[in-house]
Enzyme design. Structure first.
Site, PDB file in Angstrom:
ATOM      1  N   GLY A  42      14.695  51.300 -14.635  1.00  0.00           N
ATOM      2  CA  GLY A  42      14.010  51.927 -15.770  1.00  0.00           C
ATOM      3  C   GLY A  42      13.900  53.442 -15.668  1.00  0.00           C
ATOM      4  O   GLY A  42      13.787  54.138 -16.655  1.00  0.00           O
ATOM      5  N   CYS A  43      13.970  53.910 -14.476  1.00  0.00           N
ATOM      6  CA  CYS A  43      13.538  55.271 -14.224  1.00  0.00           C
ATOM      7  C   CYS A  43      14.409  55.867 -13.138  1.00  0.00           C
ATOM      8  O   CYS A  43      14.655  55.209 -12.142  1.00  0.00           O
ATOM      9  CB  CYS A  43      12.115  55.216 -13.734  1.00  0.00           C
ATOM     10  SG  CYS A  43      11.785  53.710 -12.817  1.00  0.00           S
TER      11      CYS A  43
END
Lengths: 418, 104
Positions: free
Chosen positions: B102-103
């Site tokens: 996600g990051c």
């Protein structure tokens, strides 16, 4: 019949694309048109320094047309919609551009409107962002009058542009408070949706302990639902509350709205592309470069730079009907300011997380990776000159586009795996 | 990669216990994985888990919470109620998908 390449966005990525491609595409065969909303090119890494008065407005701004290569047509206008089936871009004012190939380089923007309570009467009074020029300047004025209370630095959700900048801001704020004799009167809190200080384990541990050393409270796994402007409180989806006197937030980042209107975006308006070639997964006449695409790399200027180098050669092959042989590896390289005229440097890609070591040469460096040094701070400051004079014009940088393992220490990695 | 056995299913997992082979998963196994972390799956839970599976098959990435709420039409608030504290991680674990990055 002349062909036309249209580039949407004359920021870091779009400017590098047109400046690299102009000498490679014969002017008698190809027009290159780049569109942006205005004529102000900002050196965005400089926003970090505006609130502390280190940089002035002038140092971070140049007219876009002055950094574009000769022979590139620059148009000022707002994009309404792209029609990928007919290769047409329609602007808000009714003008229409046709293209053989399109490069979307419209970046990502902070969207305070996406979080209930963020925009409102506390916006730019006790709630600030520093990812916009106006926000960074407004925050500078707010800091001048701030002498006690809770200073909360906050990330709304990932991904964000320059994911290390909120940490850098926190370190610089801590040093700034000490310099002004205010550190004892201010509680500093770092609030993040991530489980720790940063995304990748080894860097996260190192940066986390730097927060601890500075007595900065880390509030992790905090996903903001709304801001209660009346009580000045951040409220998470799992109903945790973080009160603030001064909030420096990074609002949700989203790609351009015209990407969504054109049916080309994902849930955050980023254009899905092949992560090695940046070619749209839906249309083989459209590329998306820099922050505008959905590659699983940091939204950072260094990623735009390394990927554009590979994109330029690939583009020539693609328009000649040949397979693209260049493959972007997700190479990212970021200086991290840590206050007191020191900084760290991280270098990583899709597959390898930031590791300690030396950069760019093994043993010699001169830069240290994942370690606070004065050389790294000087590197960060020197980068502003490099940006305007080497990077944007597309002159060769003495750095390889692909990440190298030379000089990196993998000791911590094997420890991690055990 | 370590191999482990859960309720008679032999599965390959990473160091944190997330499954690494999409094809090794089926719904009964999902229910067993959920029980491991103290969750009894209701229809609402299943709606989220099935969205994750379907989305991963197309995108090749574990969807983020935002994607589950925007594309999967399940509000984030609901996800926090269904999978308390760490919904993104818990959903991925139950759905037999890699931990969401996600990051970056």
């Amino acid at each position: 019949m002349k062909k036309r390449l249209v580039v949407l966005g004359a920021g870091t990525a779009g400017t590098m694309v047109v400046n690299r491609l102009r000498p490679l595409l014969p002017a008698q065969d190809w027009d290159i048109t780049v569109v942006d909303r205005d004529d102000e090119h900002r050196y965005q890494p400089g926003y970090l320094f505006l609130p502390f008065g280190t940089y002035t407005e002038k140092q971070v701004t140049r007219p876009r047309h002055t950094v574009l290569a000769d022979g590139v047509d620059f148009m000022i206008g707002d994009v309404d919609v792209i029609h990928p089936e007919t290769n047409v871009v329609a602007l808000m004012d009714g003008r229409v551009l046709t293209y053989e190939y399109l490069v979307i380089a419209s970046g990502t923007s902070p969207r305070p409107d996406q979080t209930p309570g963020m925009l409102g009467e506390q916006w730019r009074r006790s709630i600030f962002d520093f990812y916009t020029y106006d926000g960074a300047v407004a925050l500078r004025e707010a800091l001048k009058g701030f002498d006690h209370g809770r200073l909360v630095v906050h990330i709304t959700d990932m991904p964000i542009k320059c994911p290390v900048a909120p940490l850098e801001f926190t370190f610089l704020a801590e040093a700034w408070l000490r310099e002004h004799g205010l550190r004892d009167r201010v509680e500093l809190v770092f609030v993040t949706p991530l489980p720790g200080a940063f995304t990748k384990p080894i860097a996260s541990a190192r940066l986390g302990s730097m927060l601890e050393e500075r007595k900065i409270v880390l509030e992790a796994d905090f996903l903001l639902e709304h801001i209660d402007a009346e009580t000045k409180t951040l409220v998470s989806y799992d109903e945790r509350e973080v009160p603030f006197d001064l909030l420096v937030t990074v609002p949700l980042n989203m790609g351009a709205d015209f990407v969504a209107r054109s049916g080309l975006g994902d849930e955050l308006n980023y254009v899905p592309v092949d992560k090695h070639t940046l070619l749209s997964t839906a249309h083989d006449t459209i590329f998306a470069v820099g922050d505008a695409c959905d590659i699983p790399a940091s939204k950072a200027g260094s990623v735009a730079h390394f990927s554009v180098e590979i994109f330029a050669d690939n583009f020539l092959q693609h328009i000649a009907g040949q397979p693209m042989t260049g493959s972007f590896d997700g190479h990212t390289n970021c200086f991290i300011e840590s206050g007191d005229h020191k900084g760290l440097l991280i270098d990583f890609n899709y597959d390898t997380e930031p590791l300690p070591g030396k950069f760019p040469l093994p043993v010699i460096g001169p830069m240290d990776l994942l370690k606070e040094t004065r050389a790294n701070h000087l590197g960060k400051l020197a980068f502003r000159w490099i940006y305007w004079n080497v990077l944007l014009p597309g002159r060769p940088m003495p750095l390889p586009s692909h990440m190298s393992m030379l000089g990196k220490s993998t000791d911590d990695l094997s420890k991690n795996e055990e | 990669m370590p191999v482990t056995t859960i309720d008679g299913h032999q599965i390959t997992v990473d160091t944190e216990g997330f499954m690494t082979d999409y094809a090794e998963w089926d719904e009964p196994l999902g229910a067993s994985l959920a029980a491991q972390i103290g969750i009894a799956l209701s229809d609402q839970h299943w709606e989220a888990i099935r969205f994750l599976r379907k989305d991963f098959a197309v995108k090749g990435e574990t969807p983020t919470l935002r994607r589950v709420s925007v594309v999967g039409a399940i509000p984030t608030k609901t996800l926090f109620q269904l999978f308390p504290q760490k919904p993104a991680k818990k959903m991925a674990y139950i759905a037999g998908l890699p931990k969401p990055h996600g990051c970056v």
